[in-house]
Design a protein around this motif. Structure first.
Motif, PDB file in Angstrom:
ATOM      1  N   ALA A 131     -70.499  97.997 118.588  1.00 56.85           N
ATOM      2  CA  ALA A 131     -69.332  98.228 119.450  1.00 56.85           C
ATOM      3  C   ALA A 131     -68.954  96.972 120.223  1.00 56.85           C
ATOM      4  CB  ALA A 131     -69.625  99.380 120.409  1.00 56.85           C
ATOM      5  N   GLU A 132     -69.949  96.168 120.545  1.00 53.87           N
ATOM      6  CA  GLU A 132     -69.708  94.925 121.283  1.00 53.87           C
ATOM      7  C   GLU A 132     -69.327  93.774 120.369  1.00 53.87           C
ATOM      8  OE1 GLU A 132     -72.969  95.863 124.869  1.00 53.87           O
ATOM      9  OE2 GLU A 132     -73.410  94.364 123.324  1.00 53.87           O
ATOM     10  N   ASP A 133     -69.285  94.056 119.052  1.00 59.06           N
ATOM     11  CA  ASP A 133     -68.997  93.016 118.063  1.00 59.06           C
ATOM     12  C   ASP A 133     -69.965  91.841 118.217  1.00 59.06           C
ATOM     13  OD1 ASP A 133     -67.656  91.940 115.894  1.00 59.06           O
ATOM     14  OD2 ASP A 133     -66.176  90.887 117.129  1.00 59.06           O
ATOM     15  N   SER A 134     -71.243  92.208 118.374  1.00 63.38           N
ATOM     16  CA  SER A 134     -72.269  91.200 118.616  1.00 63.38           C
ATOM     17  C   SER A 134     -72.419  90.280 117.405  1.00 63.38           C
ATOM     18  CB  SER A 134     -73.614  91.870 118.913  1.00 63.38           C
ATOM     19  OG  SER A 134     -74.647  90.917 118.970  1.00 63.38           O
ATOM     20  N   LYS A 135     -72.638  88.995 117.686  1.00 65.11           N
ATOM     21  CA  LYS A 135     -72.863  88.006 116.631  1.00 65.11           C
ATOM     22  C   LYS A 135     -74.341  87.689 116.469  1.00 65.11           C
ATOM     23  CE  LYS A 135     -68.476  87.479 115.819  1.00 65.11           C
ATOM     24  NZ  LYS A 135     -67.960  88.558 116.690  1.00 65.11           N
ATOM     25  N   ARG A 136     -75.194  88.435 117.163  1.00 65.14           N
ATOM     26  CA  ARG A 136     -76.629  88.176 117.065  1.00 65.14           C
ATOM     27  C   ARG A 136     -77.138  88.505 115.665  1.00 65.14           C
ATOM     28  NH1 ARG A 136     -79.284  90.920 122.404  1.00 65.14           N
ATOM     29  NH2 ARG A 136     -81.144  89.864 121.622  1.00 65.14           N
ATOM     30  N   GLU A 137     -78.101  87.729 115.199  1.00 61.46           N
ATOM     31  CA  GLU A 137     -78.741  88.010 113.919  1.00 61.46           C
ATOM     32  C   GLU A 137     -79.629  89.237 114.082  1.00 61.46           C
ATOM     33  OE1 GLU A 137     -82.573  86.267 111.600  1.00 61.46           O
ATOM     34  OE2 GLU A 137     -81.100  84.773 112.249  1.00 61.46           O
ATOM     35  N   PRO A 184     -80.391 110.471 131.990  1.00 59.81           N
ATOM     36  CA  PRO A 184     -81.065 109.484 131.146  1.00 59.81           C
ATOM     37  C   PRO A 184     -82.127 108.704 131.910  1.00 59.81           C
ATOM     38  CG  PRO A 184     -78.703 109.414 130.778  1.00 59.81           C
ATOM     39  CD  PRO A 184     -78.926 110.295 131.966  1.00 59.81           C
ATOM     40  N   ALA A 185     -83.214 108.390 131.208  1.00 59.10           N
ATOM     41  CA  ALA A 185     -84.331 107.652 131.798  1.00 59.10           C
ATOM     42  C   ALA A 185     -85.000 106.833 130.700  1.00 59.10           C
ATOM     43  CB  ALA A 185     -85.337 108.621 132.435  1.00 59.10           C
ATOM     44  N   GLY A 186     -85.928 105.962 131.116  1.00 54.94           N
ATOM     45  CA  GLY A 186     -86.710 105.208 130.147  1.00 54.94           C
ATOM     46  C   GLY A 186     -86.536 103.708 130.270  1.00 54.94           C
ATOM     47  N   VAL A 187     -87.585 102.982 129.898  1.00 54.79           N
ATOM     48  CA  VAL A 187     -87.598 101.523 130.019  1.00 54.79           C
ATOM     49  C   VAL A 187     -87.532 100.814 128.669  1.00 54.79           C
ATOM     50  CG1 VAL A 187     -88.842 101.578 132.216  1.00 54.79           C
ATOM     51  CG2 VAL A 187     -90.141 101.464 130.079  1.00 54.79           C
ATOM     52  N   PHE A 188     -87.518 101.565 127.573  1.00 56.87           N
ATOM     53  CA  PHE A 188     -87.379 100.982 126.230  1.00 56.87           C
ATOM     54  C   PHE A 188     -85.894 100.775 125.985  1.00 56.87           C
ATOM     55  CE2 PHE A 188     -87.069 101.775 121.512  1.00 56.87           C
ATOM     56  CZ  PHE A 188     -87.713 100.621 121.106  1.00 56.87           C
ATOM     57  N   THR A 189     -85.387  99.626 126.417  1.00 58.55           N
ATOM     58  CA  THR A 189     -83.951  99.390 126.386  1.00 58.55           C
ATOM     59  C   THR A 189     -83.642  98.031 125.779  1.00 58.55           C
ATOM     60  OG1 THR A 189     -84.027  98.523 128.657  1.00 58.55           O
ATOM     61  CG2 THR A 189     -83.502 100.861 128.394  1.00 58.55           C
ATOM     62  N   LEU A 190     -82.414  97.888 125.344  1.00 58.37           N
ATOM     63  CA  LEU A 190     -81.973  96.675 124.672  1.00 58.37           C
ATOM     64  C   LEU A 190     -81.832  95.529 125.660  1.00 58.37           C
ATOM     65  CD1 LEU A 190     -80.987  95.618 121.875  1.00 58.37           C
ATOM     66  CD2 LEU A 190     -78.673  96.260 122.599  1.00 58.37           C
ATOM     67  N   GLU A 191     -82.556  94.431 125.382  1.00 53.52           N
ATOM     68  CA  GLU A 191     -82.465  93.246 126.233  1.00 53.52           C
ATOM     69  C   GLU A 191     -81.087  92.607 126.070  1.00 53.52           C
ATOM     70  OE1 GLU A 191     -84.870  91.702 128.241  1.00 53.52           O
ATOM     71  OE2 GLU A 191     -86.183  93.436 127.992  1.00 53.52           O
ATOM     72  N   LYS A 192     -80.485  92.251 127.194  1.00 57.90           N
ATOM     73  CA  LYS A 192     -79.158  91.641 127.143  1.00 57.90           C
ATOM     74  C   LYS A 192     -79.299  90.120 127.012  1.00 57.90           C
ATOM     75  CE  LYS A 192     -76.732  95.272 129.663  1.00 57.90           C
ATOM     76  NZ  LYS A 192     -77.800  96.264 129.528  1.00 57.90           N
ATOM     77  N   ASN A 193     -79.543  89.684 125.783  1.00 55.22           N
ATOM     78  CA  ASN A 193     -79.686  88.259 125.486  1.00 55.22           C
ATOM     79  C   ASN A 193     -78.708  87.954 124.365  1.00 55.22           C
ATOM     80  OD1 ASN A 193     -80.477  85.719 124.504  1.00 55.22           O
ATOM     81  ND2 ASN A 193     -82.569  86.024 125.221  1.00 55.22           N
ATOM     82  N   ALA A 194     -77.636  87.273 124.697  1.00 51.53           N
ATOM     83  CA  ALA A 194     -76.512  87.137 123.782  1.00 51.53           C
ATOM     84  C   ALA A 194     -76.837  86.367 122.502  1.00 51.53           C
ATOM     85  CB  ALA A 194     -75.341  86.471 124.493  1.00 51.53           C
ATOM     86  N   ASP A 195     -77.843  85.497 122.541  1.00 46.58           N
ATOM     87  CA  ASP A 195     -78.069  84.598 121.416  1.00 46.58           C
ATOM     88  C   ASP A 195     -79.315  84.908 120.606  1.00 46.58           C
ATOM     89  OD1 ASP A 195     -75.821  83.053 122.174  1.00 46.58           O
ATOM     90  OD2 ASP A 195     -77.026  82.089 123.729  1.00 46.58           O
ATOM     91  N   LYS A 196     -80.307  85.554 121.192  1.00 44.31           N
ATOM     92  CA  LYS A 196     -81.600  85.709 120.534  1.00 44.31           C
ATOM     93  C   LYS A 196     -81.516  86.688 119.365  1.00 44.31           C
ATOM     94  CE  LYS A 196     -86.420  85.691 121.923  1.00 44.31           C
ATOM     95  NZ  LYS A 196     -87.378  85.925 123.010  1.00 44.31           N
ATOM     96  N   ASN A 222     -73.940  89.870 109.985  1.00 37.89           N
ATOM     97  CA  ASN A 222     -75.202  89.302 110.468  1.00 37.89           C
ATOM     98  C   ASN A 222     -76.344  90.325 110.474  1.00 37.89           C
ATOM     99  OD1 ASN A 222     -73.613  90.578 112.455  1.00 37.89           O
ATOM    100  ND2 ASN A 222     -74.797  89.656 114.112  1.00 37.89           N
ATOM    101  N   LEU A 223     -76.071  91.553 109.963  1.00 40.43           N
ATOM    102  CA  LEU A 223     -77.088  92.605 109.919  1.00 40.43           C
ATOM    103  C   LEU A 223     -77.727  92.672 108.536  1.00 40.43           C
ATOM    104  CD1 LEU A 223     -78.583  95.198 110.833  1.00 40.43           C
ATOM    105  CD2 LEU A 223     -76.496  96.487 110.262  1.00 40.43           C
TER     106      LEU A 223
END
Length: 391
Positions: free
Chosen positions: A289-295, A254-266, A323-324
């Motif tokens: 999978a992370e049960d994220s609460k982000r909007e 795997p390679a690439g820089v288009f990745t999900l920013e790890k910002n818990a609240d934004k 929240n999706l």
């Protein structure tokens, strides 16, 4: 470090590169492949036929000349292109060959205007830039090998199953042939698939986004079947029509820089056009999978409902993620400026992926609406340097 004299000479060639850059890179590839046809096992033949690779390289050479006095300004582009190179299996020994034929092309196109001083300056500058690429890529190969289940270059995978996702998109679940686990990767990254197609003289490599959340047992890529007459469609048609469950494919790490920013609240906005949904599915599945609460707002564009992939899976995720917000748009109601203004939270991180024209419209509209470049992340299907067009 380059001397001031070398920097000044390189800077003086900027107008020439602006005018003749694509002509130089076209001659470069012609001469390179005459002398080293084996490199056609690495390069994308369709991008060559369409002139996309020539233009991309011309843009990259021009950018290097413009920023030659502050090469750190192009470091993000170096890293991005290095990810592509590592995914293709580019090696340090390729760089001197490329340098030789790039200088030859400059001389052939510019004639007497390419003075010994100019050629010497570009030889020095190329050496510095090549060393930067070699160093970055060596670190990437080493990191890939260090990962549990990791490797460098290509490795055999077995097609465990094929699943049709839409009229034109099929998912391939890939399992290591040696039964080892697959390495972790960042949601949004891609792998290369290398194939030998019967009747074709050279191997062909295509890069496909990983379309599901990381797991220890399989990769999933979701491939759009292109038109049979499209030069870029040979690999996708081969995968759809000839590759069966149980067959082997060569796969890069795997390679690439288009990745999900790890910002818990934004908040997050995903905007996908057509098969551009593939890296975004990996991101969305990871958040679920992370049960994220982000909007999260997800805007999906497709020609018709029959061409829209993963709608049922996204709706299922929506049941678990209140929240999706998920909306689909088709030809009779396309994503436009009003929809983007109404649906995109101006505080969100925005991830955009899809066809070039779609992306250019969406990104420029977002910028016009006051969303900063730092907030907008995108993946462009094509040579890495083409990304400059969308910025």
């Amino acid at each position: 470090m380059l001397s001031q004299e070398t920097i000044d000479i390189i800077k003086s060639t900027v107008p020439v590169l602006e005018e003749h850059g694509t002509q130089i890179t076209t001659v470069f590839y012609e001469e390179l492949f005459k002398a080293h046809p084996e490199l056609l096992n690495i390069f994308n033949h369709a991008n060559q036929a369409r002139g996309k690779q020539q233009t991309a390289l011309a843009n990259a050479v021009y950018a290097a000349a413009v920023h030659i006095d502050k090469l750190e300004a192009i470091l993000p582009t170096v890293v991005q292109i290095s990810h592509k190179h590592v995914s293709l299996g580019v090696k340090p020994e390729h760089y001197p060959v490329v340098g030789e034929y790039l200088l030859k092309a400059i001389k052939m196109v510019l004639g007497d205007a390419a003075t010994p001083q100019i050629l010497k300056a570009w030889e020095e500058a190329y050496g510095v830039i090549a060393d930067a690429f070699i160093g970055v890529e060596a670190n990437m190969y080493e990191e890939n090998e260090k990962k549990e289940g990791g490797w460098a270059f290509f490795k055999d995978f077995v097609v465990e199953k094929k699943v049709q996702e839409s009229n034109v998109i099929t998912s391939f679940y890939l399992k290591p042939a040696d039964s080892e686990r697959v390495p972790d990767f960042e949601p949004g990254q891609y792998i290369s698939v290398r194939v030998s197609i019967p009747g074709e003289k050279y191997m062909m490599i295509r890069q496909y986004s990983l379309s599901k959340t990381p797991s220890s047992d399989t990769f999933r890529i979701s491939v759009k079947k292109e038109d049979d007459n499209d030069p870029d469609g040979k690999v996708s048609v081969y995968l759809h029509e000839q590759v069966k469950e149980g067959d082997k494919l060569e796969v890069s790490a795997p390679a690439g820089v288009f990745t999900l920013e790890k910002n818990a609240d934004k908040p997050i906005t995903f905007i996908a056009g057509g098969v551009g949904i593939t890296p975004i599915m990996s991101m969305l599945e990871t958040l679920a999978a992370e049960d994220s609460k982000r909007e999260v707002v997800f805007l999906q564009a497709a020609r018709t409902p029959e061409f829209a992939a993963f709608t049922k899976q996204i709706q299922s995720i929506q049941e678990r993620m209140p929240n999706l917000t998920y909306q689909t748009y088709y030809e009779d109601k396309r994503i436009d400026e009003t929809i983007l203004k109404d649906m995109v939270n101006t505080d969100s991180d925005v991830y955009v992926c899809g066809p070039a024209g779609f992306m250019e419209f969406v990104i420029s509209t977002l910028y016009h609406a006051g969303i900063s470049k730092e907030q907008v992340h995108f993946e462009f299907f094509g040579p890495a340097a083409d990304l400059e067009k969308a910025q």
